[in-house]
Design a protein around this motif. Structure first.
Motif, PDB file in Angstrom:
ATOM      1  N   HIS A  42      54.543  -9.729  38.051  1.00 58.95           N
ATOM      2  CA  HIS A  42      53.663  -9.392  39.176  1.00 58.95           C
ATOM      3  C   HIS A  42      54.511  -9.478  40.450  1.00 58.95           C
ATOM      4  CE1 HIS A  42      49.878 -10.497  36.729  1.00 58.95           C
ATOM      5  NE2 HIS A  42      49.857  -9.205  36.969  1.00 58.95           N
ATOM      6  N   GLU A  45      54.587 -12.514  42.785  1.00 57.39           N
ATOM      7  CA  GLU A  45      54.752 -13.847  42.187  1.00 57.39           C
ATOM      8  C   GLU A  45      56.239 -14.116  41.977  1.00 57.39           C
ATOM      9  OE1 GLU A  45      52.109 -13.772  38.821  1.00 57.39           O
ATOM     10  OE2 GLU A  45      50.435 -13.135  40.069  1.00 57.39           O
ATOM     11  N   HIS A 180      55.097 -16.710  36.056  1.00 56.76           N
ATOM     12  CA  HIS A 180      54.225 -16.170  37.106  1.00 56.76           C
ATOM     13  C   HIS A 180      53.902 -17.283  38.099  1.00 56.76           C
ATOM     14  CE1 HIS A 180      52.715 -12.365  35.028  1.00 56.76           C
ATOM     15  NE2 HIS A 180      53.569 -12.904  34.175  1.00 56.76           N
ATOM     16  N   SER A 181      53.009 -16.949  39.048  1.00 56.07           N
ATOM     17  CA  SER A 181      52.360 -17.969  39.878  1.00 56.07           C
ATOM     18  C   SER A 181      50.933 -17.476  40.046  1.00 56.07           C
ATOM     19  CB  SER A 181      53.044 -18.081  41.245  1.00 56.07           C
ATOM     20  OG  SER A 181      52.809 -16.910  41.997  1.00 56.07           O
TER      21      SER A 181
END
Ligand SMILES: [Zn+2]
Length: 373
Positions: A42, A45, A180-181
């Motif tokens: 993403h 992220e 991710h985050s």
């Protein structure tokens, strides 16, 4: 040890420029498992890039005999998304052209029920190693057919082109970690899949969240779900099978941020997991007190009226049923004074995630709470 660094062409842009990714391959002196780690699928992220940078530096200082098997690492694995902007904001969670979520696009091996039953019958008495080898062979053969579609004059979409490059690198791996985050502001944790609770704990987070169902075509799920289906089919036929194959999505803090604590926690967790799996011998794996909970424990609060969100309970705060979570300043077009409404928690738990915006249309996401009992 020195990694092999291999640039990989992705696809060509209208301007004539070409996008590429780069894989860092650490091949140990001894044979063993393959782990694949990527960051920044993403676009907003970004924290995983710092984690894998530190991992690359760490592994570069490790002697080759300390690694058994292979560790493949891909930072900034989705350049189109990483570079996408709307003014100050990184908007690359979704493909701007098609609107697709970049983590819902992946190809998954989905054998028919009959094919799976046939495979189980054929390999019912086989060793775990032989089963894994044969099934992986089927996955890779099906993927080869998928890749052949790209040769047709009608072409394939950008997400299809892109996914084929990442999945070419990882479908033969044993372990996969996708960093991710939150796209918003969140806590550090890992997602994990059925029957892998004890393995998730070796990543060292306070919380691990179980994804119980497939069908999302997320990167880790597309990798692991065919194996879970295989294990289920064996169990149904009367043989308990738990293959040493695993996939995780790490969620490290907030979107557009590289929080030092999240970086340190992610790096320590990955090193601990690699040591636990026997890939890295420079570390002694430490067990942790990870609380494993279902994704159903997360309640997402969406604005019940349009307005401006204020006084939210901070991330990580404990909250009890009926206690205030946030308030919302709501205006009207009915000749009345503005109102401030209070929203209370429906459950006991902790504040899990905050929307990055403090302005919400009715129905938009505000925050979430994790039930921890
Ligand atoms: Zn993500």
């Amino acid at each position: 040890m020195t990694p092999i660094i291999e640039p990989i062409d992705l696809f060509q842009l209208a301007s004539g420029d070409r996008l590429a990714i780069q894989v860092y391959k650490f091949r140990g002196q001894n044979s063993g498992k393959k782990v694949y780690i990527q960051a920044n699928l993403h676009g907003c992220e970004i924290v995983g890039n710092a984690v894998v940078h530190r991992l690359i530096e760490y592994l570069s200082d490790v002697p080759q005999e300390a690694i058994a098997g292979e560790i493949w690492i891909v930072p900034t694995c989705n350049p189109l998304a990483t570079n996408q902007r709307g003014h100050f904001y990184a908007t690359g969670g979704f493909h701007a052209y098609s609107g697709e979520d970049w983590n819902r696009i992946f190809w998954e091996y989905e054998p028919t029920k009959a094919a799976l039953t046939h495979f189980v019958q054929q390999h019912f008495e086989s060793s775990e190693g032989a089963i894994a080898q044969a099934y992986r062979g089927q996955i890779l053969a099906a993927f080869k057919q998928e890749l052949a579609k790209q040769e047709r004059p009608c072409g394939v979409s950008v997400p299809e082109l892109f996914r084929s490059k990442l999945q070419s690198l990882c479908l033969d791996a044993d372990y996969l970690i996708d960093i991710h985050s939150s796209s918003n502001d969140g806590l550090d944790f890992t997602y994990y899949f059925p029957n892998r609770e004890t393995e998730a704990g070796w990543l060292g987070f306070d919380y691990a969240i179980l994804l119980e169902q497939g069908g999302d075509y997320a990167f880790d799920e597309a990798f692991l779900w065919p194996w879970i289906e295989l294990e289920k089919a064996f169990t149904k036929a009367g043989r308990e099978l738990r293959l040493p194959i695993d996939g995780f999505t790490l969620e490290l803090g907030s979107g557009m941020k590289m929080c030092p604590e999240s970086i340190a926690r992610g790096l320590a967790g990955i090193k601990n997991y690699l040591a636990h799996r026997g890939i890295l011998s420079t570390e002694t794996p430490q067990p942790s007190q990870t609380k494993c909970l279902s994704s159903k424990n997360i309640t997402r609060y969406r604005a019940t009226v349009g307005g401006m969100v204020g006084d939210r309970l901070p991330l990580g705060s404990p909250v009890k049923t009926g206690e205030k979570l946030y308030e919302i300043l709501s205006f009207n077009r009915q000749g009345k004074m503005p109102e401030v409404l209070t929203i209370n928690s429906m459950i006991d738990g902790i504040v899990w995630d905050h929307a990055i915006s403090e302005s919400a249309n009715q129905g938009e996401y505000v925050m979430s709470v994790l039930a921890i009992n």
